[in-house]
Write a protein that holds these residues in place. Structure first.
Motif, PDB file in Angstrom:
ATOM      1  N   UNK A  51      -2.295   6.443   4.821  1.00  0.00           N
ATOM      2  CA  UNK A  51      -2.567   7.771   4.246  1.00  0.00           C
ATOM      3  C   UNK A  51      -1.371   8.695   4.391  1.00  0.00           C
ATOM      4  N   UNK A  52      -0.758   8.668   5.560  1.00  0.00           N
ATOM      5  CA  UNK A  52       0.409   9.523   5.793  1.00  0.00           C
ATOM      6  C   UNK A  52       1.537   9.143   4.850  1.00  0.00           C
ATOM      7  N   UNK A  53       1.766   7.854   4.701  1.00  0.00           N
ATOM      8  CA  UNK A  53       2.855   7.398   3.830  1.00  0.00           C
ATOM      9  C   UNK A  53       2.614   7.802   2.382  1.00  0.00           C
ATOM     10  N   UNK A  54       1.395   7.681   1.899  1.00  0.00           N
ATOM     11  CA  UNK A  54       1.137   8.005   0.492  1.00  0.00           C
ATOM     12  C   UNK A  54       1.126   9.517   0.236  1.00  0.00           C
ATOM     13  N   UNK A  55       0.730  10.323   1.246  1.00  0.00           N
ATOM     14  CA  UNK A  55       0.668  11.776   1.056  1.00  0.00           C
ATOM     15  C   UNK A  55       2.020  12.465   1.182  1.00  0.00           C
ATOM     16  N   UNK A  56       2.852  12.032   2.084  1.00  0.00           N
ATOM     17  CA  UNK A  56       4.105  12.743   2.366  1.00  0.00           C
ATOM     18  C   UNK A  56       5.223  12.380   1.390  1.00  0.00           C
ATOM     19  N   UNK A  57       5.337  11.139   1.078  1.00  0.00           N
ATOM     20  CA  UNK A  57       6.502  10.699   0.304  1.00  0.00           C
ATOM     21  C   UNK A  57       6.221  10.648  -1.191  1.00  0.00           C
ATOM     22  N   UNK A  58       7.136  11.156  -1.941  1.00  0.00           N
ATOM     23  CA  UNK A  58       6.973  11.127  -3.389  1.00  0.00           C
ATOM     24  C   UNK A  58       8.130  10.409  -4.073  1.00  0.00           C
ATOM     25  N   UNK A  64       9.501   3.453  -0.459  1.00  0.00           N
ATOM     26  CA  UNK A  64       9.807   2.081  -0.059  1.00  0.00           C
ATOM     27  C   UNK A  64      10.134   2.008   1.432  1.00  0.00           C
ATOM     28  N   UNK A  65      10.908   2.976   1.915  1.00  0.00           N
ATOM     29  CA  UNK A  65      11.260   2.998   3.341  1.00  0.00           C
ATOM     30  C   UNK A  65       9.997   3.173   4.199  1.00  0.00           C
ATOM     31  N   UNK A  66       9.138   4.042   3.732  1.00  0.00           N
ATOM     32  CA  UNK A  66       7.905   4.289   4.486  1.00  0.00           C
ATOM     33  C   UNK A  66       7.007   3.049   4.452  1.00  0.00           C
ATOM     34  N   UNK A  67       6.955   2.409   3.312  1.00  0.00           N
ATOM     35  CA  UNK A  67       6.145   1.198   3.213  1.00  0.00           C
ATOM     36  C   UNK A  67       6.655   0.128   4.168  1.00  0.00           C
ATOM     37  N   UNK A  68       7.961   0.001   4.227  1.00  0.00           N
ATOM     38  CA  UNK A  68       8.535  -0.955   5.167  1.00  0.00           C
ATOM     39  C   UNK A  68       8.175  -0.580   6.598  1.00  0.00           C
ATOM     40  N   UNK A  69       8.297   0.722   6.882  1.00  0.00           N
ATOM     41  CA  UNK A  69       7.955   1.197   8.217  1.00  0.00           C
ATOM     42  C   UNK A  69       6.465   0.968   8.503  1.00  0.00           C
ATOM     43  N   UNK A  70       5.634   1.238   7.512  1.00  0.00           N
ATOM     44  CA  UNK A  70       4.189   1.033   7.676  1.00  0.00           C
ATOM     45  C   UNK A  70       3.876  -0.436   7.915  1.00  0.00           C
TER      46      UNK A  70
END
Length: 191
Positions: A80-87, A93-99
């Motif tokens: 949820x955090x990754x999809x809400x914060x990053x646009x 992609x970086x957040x997805x990798x981190x997630x």
């Protein structure tokens, strides 16, 4: 003995279940009070050790479920955090990798918690079994001691009864032989 009684009661319950009848897609029983009575008897004769072991196993399952729920919450929160914060696509992609890394770490952490809970539950079960065996051995030793004491007491009572019977037989013989009482009593006392 308890296992035979439990097996017998389970067989009775099973027999009552076989005597059910169906109405449409529903299954009805002739007498649910009998089944409740049998189940109550089973619960009453189950050893405390089995109940303790069941509680330990339930606690292990609760710990596992709690760990699984926590992991799911962490994963869900991370997604949820990754999809809400990053646009932006690069950040996404970086957040997805981190997630994915976090998810992998959480899975590993959950697996470790699950393994640790299973080990603790196994150890608790082994300890409960050892305690149950020790209690059983102590109970058997106590029963043996009580029976030995009882045997000794019964033998002593038997001797007292035999002495009383012998004394009465001597008194009867004395009366039958018509010997003056005071002479026989003196001889008896001098023995």
């Amino acid at each position: 003995m308890t296992e035979l009684r439990v097996t017998h009661l389970i067989d009775e319950a099973d027999e009552l279940l076989d005597n059910k009848f169906h109405v449409g897609s529903y299954c009805l029983f002739m007498n649910t009070d009998d089944i409740q009575d049998i189940l109550s008897k089973i619960r009453a004769i189950l050893p405390e050790e089995i109940k303790t072991a069941e509680m330990i196993l339930k606690r292990r399952d609760d710990i596992y479920m709690e760990a699984q729920n926590r992991a799911d919450r962490i994963i869900s929160e991370a997604q949820n955090t990754a999809s809400n914060i990053l646009s932006e696509s690069e950040l996404i992609r970086a957040v997805r990798e981190k997630a994915a890394k976090i998810q992998e770490q959480v899975k590993e952490s959950c697996e470790e918690m699950k393994n640790k809970a299973a080990e603790e539950a196994d150890m608790m079960r082994k300890n409960a079994y050892q305690e149950a065996m020790q209690t059983k051995e102590n109970a058997q030793a106590y029963v043996e001691e009580v029976l030995n004491n009882l045997e000794r007491d019964v033998e002593q009572v038997h001797r007292i009864i035999r002495n009383g019977q012998d004394y009465l037989a001597q008194q009867r013989n004395r009366v039958n032989n018509q010997v003056p009482v005071y002479e026989n009593e003196r001889a008896y006392v001098e023995q």
